[in-house]
Design an enzyme around this catalytic site. Sequence first.
Site: not given
Length: 335
Positions: A124, A148, A152
Site C-alpha cells: 500500500s 496498518y 505493510k
Amino acid sequence: MKVLVTGGAGYIGSHTCLALLAQGHEVVVFDNFSNSKPEVLRRLEQISGTAIACVEGDVCDHSALHQVFSAHNFDAVIHFAGLKAVGESTANPLKYYEVNVCGSRILTEVMLAHQVHCVVFSSSATVYGTPKSVPINESFALYPANPYGHTKAMVETILRDTAAAHTALSAVLLRYFNPAGAHPSGLIGEDPKGIPNNLMPFIAQVAVGKREHLAVFGDDYPTCDGTGVRDYIHVMDLAEGHVAALEQLSRQPGSHVYNLGTGCGYSVLQMLQAFEKACGKTIPYQVQARRDGDIAEYWADPGKAERELGWRAERDVAQMAADTWRWQSNNPEGF
Ligand code: WQD
C-alpha cells in the site's frame, strides 16, 4: 499459470481473479470470509462462466495452508488476505501484526516448503506516510504513520530478505494508491463491513440512501479546493496490474516494487461531483474537522510500472463513479 489467491473473495482479490481468468490463468481462492462473503465466488463464476475452486481458511493456519498447497501444484501466489482499516489498526495493533505480518510469514514459509517461487504482495502507498513531495516514486523513503502501514512495510521487508536468501524466489511488492470503482457488470464491488472508512463506498451509500450525508474531513488543506487530494485508481486497472506483474516477473528472481496508481490526484469534492454526475443525484455533505492521520495530498509516479511491466491505468474517475454506482444501485445492501 495456476495461482493461489489469498483473500480472493475480497474487493481487490475478487476483481484480480477475473483479470487472471480473462488471461487464461487458473485460480484457487483461499479466504476466511472475515471481510467477504461466499456469494462473491458465485458472482465470479457467473461473470467468468468458470467454476472457481475456493478453500475456506486462514493464512495464520499452517496446516490449512499445507493442505491447499499439497492439493494443488501452484505456480504463484497473489497475497491479498489481511486487515486494512487504518483506524482499527491504531486501536488494535496486535491483531494487525498477527494477521498481516505473522500470516504473511507463515504463508511464505509454506510456499517455499512446496517449491512455489513467486509471490505478488498486496502492499500500500500507506507505507510512504507523509511524502517529502508529490508525485511519489518507489525510491522514496518509507515512513508509515500507523500500525496498518507498519505491517505493510514489515511484510515488504520480510519478502525482500527472503528473496535475497532464497535465490529462486520472485517477490513482487505492489503499492496501491486509492482503489475505487467496480467490475462493469455491476455484480461485484466494494462491500465494506459496517460504516465505510474510505471515500468512494461512503459516497455510494449516501447515493442509495443508506447514509444521510458525506462528512468531508476538512476543507482547509493547501489543495485546489481545500479538500484532500488522492490518486484514485480503478480496481480493474489495479487487477490488471497484478496480472502484468505476475506475467513479467514470475520467472525473475529477486524482489521488485511498483506503485500502482494513475499519476493524477483528485479532491474529495471532485470525486463527489463525479459521482453526482454518474448517479444523477445531489450528494449531501457537511464539512467537518480534519481526520487524524490524514495528509493534504498524494499521488503516484506510475512510470516504473509502465516502463517495466508495460502496464498503466486506463480508466478515469468518471468510469470509477459510473461502475461504482452500477454496483451499489444494483446491490444497495451489498452481497
Ligand atoms: C480519501 C480522502 C479523506 C472518507 C486509505 C488508507 C488505506 C488504503 C487507501 C489500502 C481523504 C476523505 C474519506 C470520508 C472524507 N487502502 N474522506 N470523508 O485515507 O487516502 O487511504 O485508503 O491500502 O485504506 O490508507 O483513503 O478513502 O479514507 O480518504 O472526506 O467519509 O477522502 O479525508 O482526503 P486514504 P480514504
